[in-house]
Write a protein that holds these residues in place. Sequence first.
Motif, PDB file in Angstrom:
ATOM      1  N   VAL A 207       0.816  -1.214   0.000  1.00  0.00           N
ATOM      2  CA  VAL A 207       0.000   0.000   0.000  1.00  0.00           C
ATOM      3  C   VAL A 207       0.852   1.269   0.000  1.00  0.00           C
ATOM      4  O   VAL A 207       0.337   2.365  -0.150  1.00  0.00           O
ATOM      5  N   ILE A 208       2.166   1.103   0.174  1.00  0.00           N
ATOM      6  CA  ILE A 208       3.022   2.298   0.213  1.00  0.00           C
ATOM      7  C   ILE A 208       3.337   2.751  -1.203  1.00  0.00           C
ATOM      8  O   ILE A 208       3.894   1.991  -1.994  1.00  0.00           O
ATOM      9  N   GLN A 209       2.968   3.968  -1.516  1.00  0.00           N
ATOM     10  CA  GLN A 209       3.262   4.521  -2.838  1.00  0.00           C
ATOM     11  C   GLN A 209       4.662   5.136  -2.776  1.00  0.00           C
ATOM     12  O   GLN A 209       4.852   6.210  -2.226  1.00  0.00           O
ATOM     13  N   ALA A 210       5.643   4.430  -3.332  1.00  0.00           N
ATOM     14  CA  ALA A 210       7.025   4.921  -3.220  1.00  0.00           C
ATOM     15  C   ALA A 210       7.340   5.935  -4.316  1.00  0.00           C
ATOM     16  O   ALA A 210       8.027   6.926  -4.072  1.00  0.00           O
ATOM     17  N   ILE A 211       6.846   5.696  -5.525  1.00  0.00           N
ATOM     18  CA  ILE A 211       7.078   6.614  -6.644  1.00  0.00           C
ATOM     19  C   ILE A 211       5.715   7.082  -7.139  1.00  0.00           C
ATOM     20  O   ILE A 211       4.861   6.274  -7.507  1.00  0.00           O
TER      21      ILE A 211
ATOM     22  N   ASN B 125      17.460  10.245   1.881  1.00  0.00           N
ATOM     23  CA  ASN B 125      17.166   8.828   2.150  1.00  0.00           C
ATOM     24  C   ASN B 125      15.666   8.586   2.016  1.00  0.00           C
ATOM     25  O   ASN B 125      14.861   9.366   2.515  1.00  0.00           O
ATOM     26  N   GLY B 126      15.343   7.500   1.328  1.00  0.00           N
ATOM     27  CA  GLY B 126      13.938   7.130   1.218  1.00  0.00           C
ATOM     28  C   GLY B 126      13.167   7.919   0.179  1.00  0.00           C
ATOM     29  O   GLY B 126      11.951   7.784   0.069  1.00  0.00           O
ATOM     30  N   ALA B 127      13.845   8.749  -0.610  1.00  0.00           N
ATOM     31  CA  ALA B 127      13.149   9.540  -1.624  1.00  0.00           C
ATOM     32  C   ALA B 127      12.619   8.646  -2.748  1.00  0.00           C
ATOM     33  O   ALA B 127      11.636   8.985  -3.409  1.00  0.00           O
ATOM     34  N   GLY B 128      13.263   7.516  -2.965  1.00  0.00           N
ATOM     35  CA  GLY B 128      12.778   6.593  -3.999  1.00  0.00           C
ATOM     36  C   GLY B 128      13.764   6.361  -5.125  1.00  0.00           C
ATOM     37  O   GLY B 128      13.428   5.776  -6.154  1.00  0.00           O
ATOM     38  N   LYS B 129      15.016   6.747  -4.924  1.00  0.00           N
ATOM     39  CA  LYS B 129      16.024   6.641  -5.992  1.00  0.00           C
ATOM     40  C   LYS B 129      16.276   5.184  -6.382  1.00  0.00           C
ATOM     41  O   LYS B 129      16.247   4.822  -7.563  1.00  0.00           O
ATOM     42  N   THR B 130      16.518   4.363  -5.371  1.00  0.00           N
ATOM     43  CA  THR B 130      16.788   2.953  -5.649  1.00  0.00           C
ATOM     44  C   THR B 130      15.572   2.286  -6.293  1.00  0.00           C
ATOM     45  O   THR B 130      15.700   1.490  -7.225  1.00  0.00           O
ATOM     46  N   THR B 131      14.401   2.648  -5.785  1.00  0.00           N
ATOM     47  CA  THR B 131      13.174   2.073  -6.344  1.00  0.00           C
ATOM     48  C   THR B 131      13.090   2.362  -7.846  1.00  0.00           C
ATOM     49  O   THR B 131      12.731   1.487  -8.635  1.00  0.00           O
TER      50      THR B 131
ATOM     51  N   ASP C 263      24.003   3.136  -8.506  1.00  0.00           N
ATOM     52  CA  ASP C 263      23.262   3.496  -7.302  1.00  0.00           C
ATOM     53  C   ASP C 263      24.233   3.749  -6.145  1.00  0.00           C
ATOM     54  O   ASP C 263      24.767   2.807  -5.569  1.00  0.00           O
ATOM     55  N   GLU C 264      24.431   5.004  -5.836  1.00  0.00           N
ATOM     56  CA  GLU C 264      25.304   5.422  -4.733  1.00  0.00           C
ATOM     57  C   GLU C 264      26.664   4.740  -4.718  1.00  0.00           C
ATOM     58  O   GLU C 264      27.028   4.076  -3.743  1.00  0.00           O
ATOM     59  N   PRO C 265      27.418   4.927  -5.801  1.00  0.00           N
ATOM     60  CA  PRO C 265      28.734   4.267  -5.839  1.00  0.00           C
ATOM     61  C   PRO C 265      29.700   4.785  -4.777  1.00  0.00           C
ATOM     62  O   PRO C 265      30.664   4.089  -4.450  1.00  0.00           O
TER      63      PRO C 265
ATOM     64  N   GLU D 104      22.950   9.508  -6.357  1.00  0.00           N
ATOM     65  CA  GLU D 104      23.956   9.848  -5.342  1.00  0.00           C
ATOM     66  C   GLU D 104      23.380  10.589  -4.146  1.00  0.00           C
ATOM     67  O   GLU D 104      22.443  11.354  -4.253  1.00  0.00           O
ATOM     68  N   GLN D 105      23.960  10.299  -2.982  1.00  0.00           N
ATOM     69  CA  GLN D 105      23.728  11.103  -1.779  1.00  0.00           C
ATOM     70  C   GLN D 105      24.715  12.269  -1.780  1.00  0.00           C
ATOM     71  O   GLN D 105      24.419  13.345  -1.273  1.00  0.00           O
ATOM     72  N   ASN D 106      25.885  11.981  -2.325  1.00  0.00           N
ATOM     73  CA  ASN D 106      26.926  13.000  -2.388  1.00  0.00           C
ATOM     74  C   ASN D 106      26.583  13.966  -3.520  1.00  0.00           C
ATOM     75  O   ASN D 106      27.137  13.915  -4.613  1.00  0.00           O
TER      76      ASN D 106
HETATM   77  N1  LIG Z   1      10.929  -3.751  -0.291  1.00  0.00           N
HETATM   78  C1  LIG Z   1      10.275  -2.685   0.208  1.00  0.00           C
HETATM   79  N2  LIG Z   1       9.105  -2.843   0.861  1.00  0.00           N
HETATM   80  C2  LIG Z   1       8.436  -1.779   1.351  1.00  0.00           C
HETATM   81  N3  LIG Z   1       8.837  -0.515   1.247  1.00  0.00           N
HETATM   82  C3  LIG Z   1       9.992  -0.276   0.607  1.00  0.00           C
HETATM   83  C4  LIG Z   1      10.779  -1.354   0.057  1.00  0.00           C
HETATM   84  N4  LIG Z   1      11.879  -0.821  -0.521  1.00  0.00           N
HETATM   85  C5  LIG Z   1      11.801   0.501  -0.340  1.00  0.00           C
HETATM   86  N5  LIG Z   1      10.670   0.846   0.332  1.00  0.00           N
HETATM   87  C6  LIG Z   1      10.223   2.205   0.690  1.00  0.00           C
HETATM   88  O1  LIG Z   1      10.187   2.962  -0.490  1.00  0.00           O
HETATM   89  C7  LIG Z   1      10.700   4.274  -0.254  1.00  0.00           C
HETATM   90  C8  LIG Z   1      11.836   4.545  -1.226  1.00  0.00           C
HETATM   91  O2  LIG Z   1      12.921   3.697  -0.953  1.00  0.00           O
HETATM   92  P1  LIG Z   1      14.244   3.706  -1.804  1.00  0.00           P
HETATM   93  O3  LIG Z   1      15.082   2.595  -1.340  1.00  0.00           O
HETATM   94  O4  LIG Z   1      13.890   3.745  -3.235  1.00  0.00           O
HETATM   95  O5  LIG Z   1      14.885   5.097  -1.388  1.00  0.00           O
HETATM   96  P2  LIG Z   1      16.292   5.725  -1.761  1.00  0.00           P
HETATM   97  O6  LIG Z   1      16.029   7.049  -2.319  1.00  0.00           O
HETATM   98  O7  LIG Z   1      17.077   4.809  -2.594  1.00  0.00           O
HETATM   99  O8  LIG Z   1      16.938   5.885  -0.326  1.00  0.00           O
HETATM  100  P3  LIG Z   1      18.473   5.727   0.141  1.00  0.00           P
HETATM  101  O9  LIG Z   1      19.150   6.993  -0.225  1.00  0.00           O
HETATM  102  O10 LIG Z   1      18.367   5.571   1.609  1.00  0.00           O
HETATM  103  O11 LIG Z   1      19.038   4.550  -0.550  1.00  0.00           O
HETATM  104  C9  LIG Z   1      11.130   4.297   1.194  1.00  0.00           C
HETATM  105  O12 LIG Z   1      10.094   4.926   1.915  1.00  0.00           O
HETATM  106  C10 LIG Z   1      11.250   2.861   1.581  1.00  0.00           C
HETATM  107  O13 LIG Z   1      10.934   2.663   2.926  1.00  0.00           O
END
Ligand SMILES: Nc1ncnc2c1ncn2[C@@H]1O[C@H](COP(=O)(O)OP(=O)(O)OP(=O)(O)O)[C@@H](O)[C@H]1O
Lengths: 294, 236
Positions: free
Chosen positions: B15-19, B38-44, B161-163, B193-195
């Motif tokens: 139910v969490i809308q990450a992007i 952190n948690g902005a959604g970059k990795t997603t 991703d964050e090398p 990047e965080q940097n």
């Molecule tokens: N497998 C998962 N299940 C549930 N929620 C997730 C999952 N992976 C990520 N999230 C949530 O999605 C959001 C985005 O996460 P994401 O990892 O994409 O952030 P990020 O920008 O890469 O952060 P960071 O800089 O810390 O790596 C966060 O709120 C995280 O809690």
Amino acid sequence: MRFLASLINGISLGSVYAIIALGYTMVYGIAKMLNFAHGDVIMVGAYAAFVMLNQIGLPVYVAIPVSMVVCTVLGLVIERFAYRPLRKAASPLAVLITAIGVSYLLQNLALLIFGANTRSFSSVVHLKSLRLFDGGIIITGEMIVNAVVCVAIMAGLTLFVNKTKQGQAMRAVSEDKGAAQLMGINANGTIALTFAIGAALAAVAGVLMCSSYPALTPYTGAMPGIKAFVAAVFGGIGSIPGAFIGGILLGVIEVLGKSYISSQLGDAIVFSVLIIVLLVKPTGILGKNIQEKV
Amino acid sequence: MAMLEVNELKVCYGVIQAIKGISFHVNEGEVVALIGANGAGKTTILHTITGLIGAQSGEILFEDKNITKTAGHKIVSMGMAHVPEGRRVFSELTVLQNLKLGAYTRKDKGEIERTLETVYERFPRLYERKNQIAGTMSGGEQQMLAMGRALMSHPKLILMDEPSMGLSPIFVNEIFDIIQKVSASGTTVLLVEQNAKKALTIADRAYVLETGRIVKEGAAESLLHDDAIRKAYLGE
Ligand SMILES: Nc1ncnc2c1ncn2[C@@H]1O[C@H](COP(=O)(O)OP(=O)(O)OP(=O)(O)O)[C@@H](O)[C@H]1O
Ligand SMILES: [Mg+2]
């Protein structure tokens, strides 16, 4: 003399356990699941060979490959329809329970088709027994074949996993499915391949086991399956040489225990050994110590 | 022409809308940075592009092909490699085995050898350590291995991703140096990047991500001098 004879018996039995354990450990190592139906695949392989050898009268060199194919197909079907849909499930317990369900399903199907009667399986090995010390120790052809086949399978698998591209893909999937996919590895395909290999080995184990111990029933695979699982854990689950060592040791302990301590308590001794090993070294003899990543 | 185009992408975890509906693109030859807390959604976002997780809606085009629903393992042979967050090298395998897995989808042995040589030239340390078990290498070395492994597929586009995560300043500089060289050799780069300061220094353009939305975009140079960005991401 009695010790030596028991030891040889134990190695022969252990070789069969080891072949089964190799299937367990491969599947566990790559798919991270305990395929509790693995033992029953052995029974299916043995029945397939029994039908071809004893009922149709096909030669051994046809019966063994065909029963390996039967088991491979069965392994792939089980993986595809019973386990894969659950791979993303929240709880690994769901897969475990399904595996137990598949195990009973196979047993009941065999019961339905072949009945509960014990079938007498005729050995596929036609080698003369070796008589040592004026008949004091007899090494049957089956014992020799069990040990040779087991070592060959262990060596083949080790080479496959370490030297081939597919084998490397397996190790990659085993460690990190996501990262493996980023390399272009089809993780589901790799897991299916592992099941196929494990099932083909189960067929071999079934034929060898029933050649040495000719009574075949729908429950023939259950106990050896559990013991092979014990052997795999004993050696360090996920490790190929571990399954080999674990299987052989288990066979030796079982036979020595039966002949020196109590013939009724053989299985209890086997499981006691497992408990002791796990208390001392929870990851098994060759188990990896999970190393922290930097 | 945009090499990578993301349109109205939405991704959720349960139910969490990450992007929450983002669009951006990367042109051929560019270095594009994606920055955010952190948690902005970059990795997603990167995981969705390379098919490790599925999109809820929206589309992803790579060289005009719609890859939104393409299986993860089919992406790399199209010419896109991904250096994942946290390196994720195969720690039980040797450096060389890791690198070879990077070329898993390639057939031509001679070409793989040639790429291996260019990777060794770029990362001499990987050559020195080629028989070392990857898990025993330092964090910085593992990062180099993760990058080398991705380059082994000879990608047109590389996602990183964050090398620089968790590396000492010297290693950080080295990694950014290498990213610039990879870019100069003709590979397009999407850099998370965080940097932010370092990333904006080497990038052509950048997008700023906040809790699943793009809140700012533009030339890296101008973002580097943007007051709000300086406050939020450059710690000034
Ligand atoms: N497998 C998962 N299940 C549930 N929620 C997730 C999952 N992976 C990520 N999230 C949530 O999605 C959001 C985005 O996460 P994401 O990892 O994409 O952030 P990020 O920008 O890469 O952060 P960071 O800089 O810390 O790596 C966060 O709120 C995280 O809690
Ligand atoms: Mg991240």
